[in-house]
Write an enzyme that holds these catalytic residues in place. Structure first.
Site, PDB file in Angstrom:
ATOM      1  N   LYS A  64      84.854 -47.444 -24.362  1.00  0.00           N
ATOM      2  CA  LYS A  64      84.488 -46.593 -25.512  1.00  0.00           C
ATOM      3  C   LYS A  64      84.884 -47.302 -26.794  1.00  0.00           C
ATOM      4  O   LYS A  64      86.011 -47.748 -26.925  1.00  0.00           O
ATOM      5  CB  LYS A  64      85.210 -45.249 -25.435  1.00  0.00           C
ATOM      6  N   SER A  67      89.223 -31.279 -21.170  1.00  0.00           N
ATOM      7  CA  SER A  67      88.053 -30.654 -21.807  1.00  0.00           C
ATOM      8  C   SER A  67      86.767 -31.059 -21.097  1.00  0.00           C
ATOM      9  O   SER A  67      85.738 -30.401 -21.231  1.00  0.00           O
ATOM     10  CB  SER A  67      87.966 -31.096 -23.270  1.00  0.00           C
TER      11      SER A  67
HETATM   12  C1  R5P Z   1      93.325 -39.856 -20.469  1.00  0.00           C
HETATM   13  O1  R5P Z   1      93.929 -40.915 -20.603  1.00  0.00           O
HETATM   14  C2  R5P Z   1      93.182 -39.206 -19.128  1.00  0.00           C
HETATM   15  O2  R5P Z   1      93.222 -40.125 -18.083  1.00  0.00           O
HETATM   16  C3  R5P Z   1      91.886 -38.416 -19.068  1.00  0.00           C
HETATM   17  O3  R5P Z   1      90.797 -39.321 -19.196  1.00  0.00           O
HETATM   18  C4  R5P Z   1      91.800 -37.389 -20.165  1.00  0.00           C
HETATM   19  O4  R5P Z   1      92.965 -36.604 -20.186  1.00  0.00           O
HETATM   20  C5  R5P Z   1      90.590 -36.500 -19.961  1.00  0.00           C
HETATM   21  O5  R5P Z   1      90.545 -35.582 -20.998  1.00  0.00           O
HETATM   22  P1  R5P Z   1      89.201 -34.809 -21.361  1.00  0.00           P
HETATM   23  O6  R5P Z   1      88.669 -34.203 -20.095  1.00  0.00           O
HETATM   24  O7  R5P Z   1      89.663 -33.781 -22.365  1.00  0.00           O
HETATM   25  O8  R5P Z   1      88.236 -35.780 -21.968  1.00  0.00           O
END
Ligand code: R5P
Length: 311
Positions: A191, A222
């Site tokens: 990203k 989320s």
């Molecule tokens: C971040 O480093 C974690 O591994 C997850 O990718 C993250 O917590 C996912 O969050 P969300 O579902 O809010 O994008």
């Protein structure tokens, strides 16, 4: 050995106790009128090796406090050894200072657990392996990967697979899963936001065209990370995208986001008790890690190897 549970995930605690052919320790967690938590253990635990099961998921502060008070009650009741079994370790994402004058809350939680009287910690897919080092007491970090790999082999084993990490930070986890899937190829979603205020661009490292993609991550909160990654992979020609995520935090509108996403299926574990919406969703399937945790508990109690569970 005794297995005690808080209120955070009773079905998982019951399944773990069932695996170990033990009853759950008779205890009650009650609330005073002002919501203060009160824990009362109704059986003798003096000299016992006690495992208290409590994922610190939503409502994270209540569940954490319940765990701390439960540990304190066990310590004051003279349990010989107290293991905090925390299948989902809340606050784990705050594992470093992202900027000046910010906390490292994962370390604070580690200090609180130790101060309350925990002698050991048992967790699953900690957000970052180094959180083990935040504790000065033995800490076992289990991996859901063997449970996921068995499910992937059974359901998708006949397809041309590609294991995908949704971000650069998850590559080690994705590589470990790929290894269990006969060294399936690996792809990474990179990203980038070139300038503040510009929208994020998803670059896919690796050729996913014609592949059944398996996205792997520790947490879905989320759902933004996964749903965006799934769309980017489909745009690059993947035949399908299935996500295997250990901890289904699934806050707010996450379930409907998943339902309306390009994901074929979201597979989570029961480290966190699934909400009604998650249980009802046609796109979400839940794998149990109760036998994995139960076996680790048995080995800790027997003082035999836990790491050999993952050989
Ligand atoms: C971040 O480093 C974690 O591994 C997850 O990718 C993250 O917590 C996912 O969050 P969300 O579902 O809010 O994008």
């Amino acid at each position: 050995m005794k297995i005690m549970s808080g209120n955070s995930n009773l079905p998982l605690a019951r399944a773990i106790a069932g695996y170990l052919e033990l009853p759950l320790t008779d205890a009650a967690v009650r609330r005073f009128a002002d919501e203060e938590i009160f824990v009362e253990i109704h059986e003798n635990v003096r000299g016992e090796d006690v495992f208290i099961v409590q994922p610190t998921s939503y409502p994270v502060n209540d569940n954490l406090m319940e765990l701390l008070i439960g540990i304190d009650a066990l310590r004051r009741a003279s349990a010989k050894r107290i293991t905090a079994v925390i299948p989902y370790f809340g606050y784990a994402r705050q594992d470093r200072k992202p900027g000046p004058r910010t906390p490292i809350s994962a370390k604070l939680v580690a200090n609180l657990l130790t101060e309350a009287g925990a002698d050991r910690v048992l967790s699953v897919d900690l957000h970052a392996g180094q959180i083990q080092g935040f504790f000065d007491i033995p800490t076992d970090n289990l991996f859901a990967a063997p449970v996921m790999a068995a499910d992937i082999q059974a359901r998708y084993g006949d397809q041309s697979l590609m294991v995908v990490s949704p971000d650069v930070g998850g590559v080690v986890r994705a590589r470990a899963l790929a290894k269990r899937l006969d060294n399936a190829p690996l792809s990474i979603v990179d990203k980038r936001r070139d300038k503040p205020g510009q929208s994020e661009v998803m670059n896919i490292i690796g050729d996913v065209k014609g592949r059944a993609c398996i996205l792997i991550d520790d947490i879905i909160d989320s759902g933004g990370t996964l749903c965006n990654a799934a769309q980017a992979l489909m745009d690059e020609g993947a035949t399908s995208v299935t996500a295997y995520i250990t901890h289904g935090v699934l806050s707010g509108a996450a379930v409907s986001r998943v339902t309306n996403s390009a994901l074929k299926e979201l597979v989570i574990t029961d480290s966190i008790q699934a909400t009604e919406a998650a249980q009802q969703s046609d796109k979400i399937r839940i794998l149990t890690i109760a036998p994995l945790i139960g076996e680790a508990i048995r080995r800790i109690a027997d003082e035999s190897s836990v790491s050999s569970l993952f050989d």
